[in-house]
Write an enzyme that holds these catalytic residues in place. Structure first.
Site, PDB file in Angstrom:
ATOM      1  N   GLN A  12       0.938  -1.335  -0.006  1.00 37.00           N
ATOM      2  CA  GLN A  12       0.015   0.220  -0.118  1.00 37.00           C
ATOM      3  C   GLN A  12       1.205   1.257  -0.004  1.00 37.00           C
ATOM      4  OE1 GLN A  12      -3.981  -0.312   2.276  1.00 37.00           O
ATOM      5  NE2 GLN A  12      -2.420  -1.651   3.543  1.00 37.00           N
ATOM      6  N   ASP A 104       2.138   0.953  15.373  1.00 38.48           N
ATOM      7  CA  ASP A 104       1.507   1.274  16.658  1.00 38.48           C
ATOM      8  C   ASP A 104       1.549  -0.010  17.826  1.00 38.48           C
ATOM      9  OD1 ASP A 104      -0.319   0.215  14.762  1.00 38.48           O
ATOM     10  OD2 ASP A 104      -1.919   1.000  16.044  1.00 38.48           O
ATOM     11  N   TYR A 127       3.555  -9.814  15.285  1.00 32.93           N
ATOM     12  CA  TYR A 127       3.966  -8.818  14.302  1.00 32.93           C
ATOM     13  C   TYR A 127       4.581  -7.563  14.987  1.00 32.93           C
ATOM     14  CZ  TYR A 127       2.720  -4.603  11.746  1.00 32.93           C
ATOM     15  OH  TYR A 127       2.782  -3.355  11.185  1.00 32.93           O
ATOM     16  N   TRP A 153      -3.067   1.596  11.560  1.00 29.98           N
ATOM     17  CA  TRP A 153      -4.402   1.317  10.631  1.00 29.98           C
ATOM     18  C   TRP A 153      -4.252   1.977   9.150  1.00 29.98           C
ATOM     19  CZ3 TRP A 153      -9.263   2.193  14.258  1.00 29.98           C
ATOM     20  CH2 TRP A 153      -9.211   1.706  15.395  1.00 29.98           C
TER      21      TRP A 153
END
Length: 285
Positions: A12, A104, A127, A153
């Site tokens: 992305q 985060d 992760y 996010w």
């Protein structure tokens, strides 16, 4: 003209950088993914960077399948930790500026004030643990002019993400149950990509610095889904549920809002609200 290596170019964030690249004529980009350059192989990485005279690395490569990571620990660690170590070493040896992206999820989510960069880390899933190990490896090698940007996010008009999943599910269902007790901030990958490209000339540090970046505002996954359907006029009822009602292989932090004052003040940037950025992304989709 500076030679810039972008790893994870098909993800992305990498795809957003690729899309923005024509606007940055001062850089000559090398867009790579695993099939082009194996960053877990230190020799291959070293040769690539020296051959192509790389001056800047934007590390967008990451293993982000959070639940699958609980089973594929070694693969996850190789991409999120070992590869970061390799990038740190080559950046130091060849005097390359490095921007590394983190998450985060290095925090446990057990506070309700936005996390600052210096707050204690305590990841609660594989992760997050591997991403933290990568951060620590980079700090230990400590190449000059290197920074870590933690984000959260992430979504985009490229790849698979929460926004696209909601739009797809709403085509077949008139009702969805969405988690309402996990709180964070959606981040439009386009905004982060633009910031990364804009701050390259401004990075000047003798040690690795950590920054937090997400869009402004706060939301639950329920809020996020509600806004997606509101902006697209999709008539799909959303039911708020708790995390305990939707068990997953990996535990998620309940609160992962990050304080962004440091990156805003250091690089003199403004950050758009997540609802505005969502609207921009939906227009592209």
């Amino acid at each position: 003209m500076s030679n810039v290596l972008v790893t994870g170019a098909n993800g992305q964030l990498g795809s957003e950088i690729k899309d923005l690249a024509p606007n940055y004529n001062q850089y000559h980009f090398f867009f790579t993914d695993v099939e082009d350059l194996n960053i877990t192989n230190p020799k291959e990485l070293d040769v690539f960077c020296s051959t192509n005279k790389i001056q800047v690395i934007l590390n967008c490569a990451a293993y982000t399948a959070v639940d699958k990571a609980e089973e594929e620990v070694d693969v996850c660690n190789a991409v999120n930790n070992i590869a970061t170590l390799n990038l740190a070493k080559v950046a130091k040896a060849q005097n390359i500026k490095l921007i590394h992206t983190s998450t985060d999820y290095v925090f446990d989510g057990k506070k309700y004030i936005p996390f600052k960069e210096e707050d204690t880390t305590n990841p609660i899933n594989t992760y997050g643990k591997t991403k933290l190990l990568g951060e620590e490896a980079l700090k230990k090698i400590n190449p000059v002019n290197s920074i870590i940007i933690r984000t959260s996010w992430v979504y985009s008009s490229f790849g698979n993400n929460f926004v696209k999943t909601m739009l797809k599910l709403a085509q077949d269902r008139n009702q969805l149950s969405i988690i309402a007790d996990q709180i964070g901030t959606p981040t439009y990958a386009y905004d982060l990509a633009k910031i990364m490209l804009n701050i390259i000339p401004k990075i000047n540090s003798s040690k690795v610095h950590v920054y937090h970046y997400a869009n402004e505002g706060v939301a639950s996954w329920y809020d996020f889904a509600f806004e997606i359907f509101h902006q697209t006029s999709i008539n799909c009822k959303i039911l708020p549920i708790e995390t305990k009602d939707y068990p997953t292989a990996a535990e998620r932090p309940l609160y992962s809002v990050m304080n962004k004052s440091k990156i805003k003040n250091t690089f003199e940037i403004e950050i758009p609200h997540w609802k505005i950025s969502l609207a921009n992304c939906l227009k592209k989709i």
